[in-house]
Design a protein around this motif. Sequence first.
Motif, PDB file in Angstrom:
ATOM      1  N   CYS A  87     -47.933  73.635  -4.730  1.00  0.00           N
ATOM      2  CA  CYS A  87     -48.914  72.638  -4.306  1.00  0.00           C
ATOM      3  C   CYS A  87     -50.253  72.891  -5.005  1.00  0.00           C
ATOM      4  O   CYS A  87     -50.825  73.982  -4.886  1.00  0.00           O
ATOM      5  CB  CYS A  87     -49.102  72.697  -2.795  1.00  0.00           C
ATOM      6  SG  CYS A  87     -50.367  71.541  -2.180  1.00  0.00           S
ATOM      7  N   ALA A 128     -53.119  71.863  -4.297  1.00  0.00           N
ATOM      8  CA  ALA A 128     -54.266  71.923  -3.385  1.00  0.00           C
ATOM      9  C   ALA A 128     -54.395  73.281  -2.707  1.00  0.00           C
ATOM     10  O   ALA A 128     -55.485  73.851  -2.631  1.00  0.00           O
ATOM     11  CB  ALA A 128     -54.159  70.818  -2.335  1.00  0.00           C
ATOM     12  N   CYS A 129     -53.257  73.837  -2.244  1.00  0.00           N
ATOM     13  CA  CYS A 129     -53.320  75.097  -1.498  1.00  0.00           C
ATOM     14  C   CYS A 129     -52.535  76.233  -2.146  1.00  0.00           C
ATOM     15  O   CYS A 129     -52.658  77.390  -1.719  1.00  0.00           O
ATOM     16  CB  CYS A 129     -52.834  74.884  -0.063  1.00  0.00           C
ATOM     17  SG  CYS A 129     -51.057  74.509   0.049  1.00  0.00           S
ATOM     18  N   ILE A 173     -43.629  74.412  -2.495  1.00  0.00           N
ATOM     19  CA  ILE A 173     -43.312  73.104  -1.913  1.00  0.00           C
ATOM     20  C   ILE A 173     -41.876  73.097  -1.405  1.00  0.00           C
ATOM     21  O   ILE A 173     -40.939  73.430  -2.132  1.00  0.00           O
ATOM     22  CB  ILE A 173     -43.513  71.992  -2.955  1.00  0.00           C
ATOM     23  CG1 ILE A 173     -44.992  71.899  -3.350  1.00  0.00           C
ATOM     24  CG2 ILE A 173     -43.037  70.649  -2.414  1.00  0.00           C
ATOM     25  CD1 ILE A 173     -45.276  70.916  -4.454  1.00  0.00           C
ATOM     26  N   LEU A 189     -42.870  66.676   1.892  1.00  0.00           N
ATOM     27  CA  LEU A 189     -43.743  66.742   0.718  1.00  0.00           C
ATOM     28  C   LEU A 189     -44.204  65.348   0.325  1.00  0.00           C
ATOM     29  O   LEU A 189     -43.735  64.339   0.842  1.00  0.00           O
ATOM     30  CB  LEU A 189     -43.019  67.436  -0.435  1.00  0.00           C
ATOM     31  CG  LEU A 189     -41.644  66.875  -0.817  1.00  0.00           C
ATOM     32  CD1 LEU A 189     -41.749  65.953  -2.025  1.00  0.00           C
ATOM     33  CD2 LEU A 189     -40.678  68.009  -1.115  1.00  0.00           C
ATOM     34  N   TYR A 190     -45.150  65.328  -0.635  1.00  0.00           N
ATOM     35  CA  TYR A 190     -45.777  64.083  -1.057  1.00  0.00           C
ATOM     36  C   TYR A 190     -45.890  64.067  -2.580  1.00  0.00           C
ATOM     37  O   TYR A 190     -45.951  65.123  -3.220  1.00  0.00           O
ATOM     38  CB  TYR A 190     -47.174  63.945  -0.443  1.00  0.00           C
ATOM     39  CG  TYR A 190     -47.168  63.744   1.053  1.00  0.00           C
ATOM     40  CD1 TYR A 190     -47.383  62.488   1.613  1.00  0.00           C
ATOM     41  CD2 TYR A 190     -46.924  64.809   1.918  1.00  0.00           C
ATOM     42  CE1 TYR A 190     -47.372  62.301   2.983  1.00  0.00           C
ATOM     43  CE2 TYR A 190     -46.898  64.628   3.296  1.00  0.00           C
ATOM     44  CZ  TYR A 190     -47.132  63.374   3.822  1.00  0.00           C
ATOM     45  OH  TYR A 190     -47.114  63.189   5.182  1.00  0.00           O
ATOM     46  N   ASP A 218     -48.341  62.348  -5.578  1.00  0.00           N
ATOM     47  CA  ASP A 218     -49.594  61.643  -5.834  1.00  0.00           C
ATOM     48  C   ASP A 218     -49.518  60.905  -7.165  1.00  0.00           C
ATOM     49  O   ASP A 218     -49.411  61.529  -8.223  1.00  0.00           O
ATOM     50  CB  ASP A 218     -50.745  62.661  -5.854  1.00  0.00           C
ATOM     51  CG  ASP A 218     -52.085  62.000  -6.152  1.00  0.00           C
ATOM     52  OD1 ASP A 218     -52.292  60.858  -5.695  1.00  0.00           O
ATOM     53  OD2 ASP A 218     -52.905  62.624  -6.846  1.00  0.00           O
ATOM     54  N   SER A 221     -48.584  64.816  -9.432  1.00  0.00           N
ATOM     55  CA  SER A 221     -48.233  66.109  -8.844  1.00  0.00           C
ATOM     56  C   SER A 221     -47.619  65.944  -7.462  1.00  0.00           C
ATOM     57  O   SER A 221     -47.948  64.997  -6.728  1.00  0.00           O
ATOM     58  CB  SER A 221     -49.477  66.999  -8.735  1.00  0.00           C
ATOM     59  OG  SER A 221     -50.033  67.252 -10.008  1.00  0.00           O
ATOM     60  N   PHE A 277     -47.328  67.479  -3.648  1.00  0.00           N
ATOM     61  CA  PHE A 277     -48.148  68.241  -2.709  1.00  0.00           C
ATOM     62  C   PHE A 277     -47.312  68.592  -1.489  1.00  0.00           C
ATOM     63  O   PHE A 277     -46.358  67.879  -1.135  1.00  0.00           O
ATOM     64  CB  PHE A 277     -49.369  67.429  -2.271  1.00  0.00           C
ATOM     65  CG  PHE A 277     -50.425  67.293  -3.325  1.00  0.00           C
ATOM     66  CD1 PHE A 277     -51.574  68.077  -3.293  1.00  0.00           C
ATOM     67  CD2 PHE A 277     -50.282  66.384  -4.364  1.00  0.00           C
ATOM     68  CE1 PHE A 277     -52.554  67.953  -4.268  1.00  0.00           C
ATOM     69  CE2 PHE A 277     -51.250  66.250  -5.352  1.00  0.00           C
ATOM     70  CZ  PHE A 277     -52.399  67.040  -5.294  1.00  0.00           C
ATOM     71  N   CYS A 278     -47.661  69.694  -0.845  1.00  0.00           N
ATOM     72  CA  CYS A 278     -46.934  70.116   0.350  1.00  0.00           C
ATOM     73  C   CYS A 278     -47.272  69.213   1.530  1.00  0.00           C
ATOM     74  O   CYS A 278     -48.249  68.445   1.498  1.00  0.00           O
ATOM     75  CB  CYS A 278     -47.261  71.571   0.685  1.00  0.00           C
ATOM     76  SG  CYS A 278     -48.940  71.834   1.286  1.00  0.00           S
ATOM     77  N   CYS A 329     -50.935  69.514   3.021  1.00  0.00           N
ATOM     78  CA  CYS A 329     -52.034  68.887   2.273  1.00  0.00           C
ATOM     79  C   CYS A 329     -51.898  67.362   2.238  1.00  0.00           C
ATOM     80  O   CYS A 329     -52.891  66.643   2.263  1.00  0.00           O
ATOM     81  CB  CYS A 329     -52.091  69.441   0.854  1.00  0.00           C
ATOM     82  SG  CYS A 329     -52.490  71.217   0.801  1.00  0.00           S
ATOM     83  N   VAL A 370     -51.211  64.819   0.148  1.00  0.00           N
ATOM     84  CA  VAL A 370     -51.914  63.970  -0.808  1.00  0.00           C
ATOM     85  C   VAL A 370     -50.897  63.047  -1.471  1.00  0.00           C
ATOM     86  O   VAL A 370     -49.896  63.499  -2.014  1.00  0.00           O
ATOM     87  CB  VAL A 370     -52.629  64.814  -1.885  1.00  0.00           C
ATOM     88  CG1 VAL A 370     -53.295  63.906  -2.916  1.00  0.00           C
ATOM     89  CG2 VAL A 370     -53.645  65.739  -1.247  1.00  0.00           C
TER      90      VAL A 370
END
Length: 237
Positions: free
Chosen positions: A153, A155-156, A160, A164-165, A167, A172, A174-175, A178, A180
């Motif tokens: 991730c 961001a943090c 992952i 999850l996400y 963007d 990318s 993201f977990c 976060c 995103v």
Amino acid sequence: MEWKADALLLRAADYGESDKMVTLLTADRGKIGAAMKGVKKAGAKLRFAAQPFCFAEYVLAERAGRYTVTSACLHEGFYAIREDVTCYYAASAVCEACNSFMYEGIVNGQMLVSAVTALKEMEAAPERCVFALVRFLLRALSLAGYPVSAEDCPACGKQIAGKLYFDLASGSFFCGDCAVGTPASESTYRTVCAALGKEWASSAPDGEKRALRMLKAYYAYQTEGELSILGELLRML
């Protein structure tokens, strides 16, 4: 003036009663439009060079900034691809993506290499054609300046897994903490990871379809364009 180029035929359109206008992807000169005269006639010697997925050494004559194909020597015809409808659409999506990414005047030899490699993979293993398309699109997006990242991730820094996400702005994953972007499935993430060469990852048909849908949306977000053949393939799967 005549010159030779190894090229992949991306598209062909009828022109007049017996001619075609073709779009060729070359390693050294990028994307080129050219005329092929008489190729619609029965028995035309260059008929093969105006067929889908033809990879050949084309000889082109240039006059006043316009090109005409005068001869061609076949490298690969990829004829077996046409025998499977899913594989045919997957291969057509490869050519569509090349045509969309490569504006005239842009030279990127790796795009040609990646496209031909994908077609070879599809011909050798038609049952894996969708995964080959996922792998090609990831490579093509990266070559065009829109890479997809499947690392930890951003961001943090957490690994992952689970929820999850993805963007569309950054390309990318993201977990779930976060959060995103928009929700993405773990099967999508694992398919992308497998296509990017991560040894621990594996793909599945559901994940491959979801990955294609995500990459189509990512392309549209980044370029404001559409990959219509890819959309047709998704409706078939």
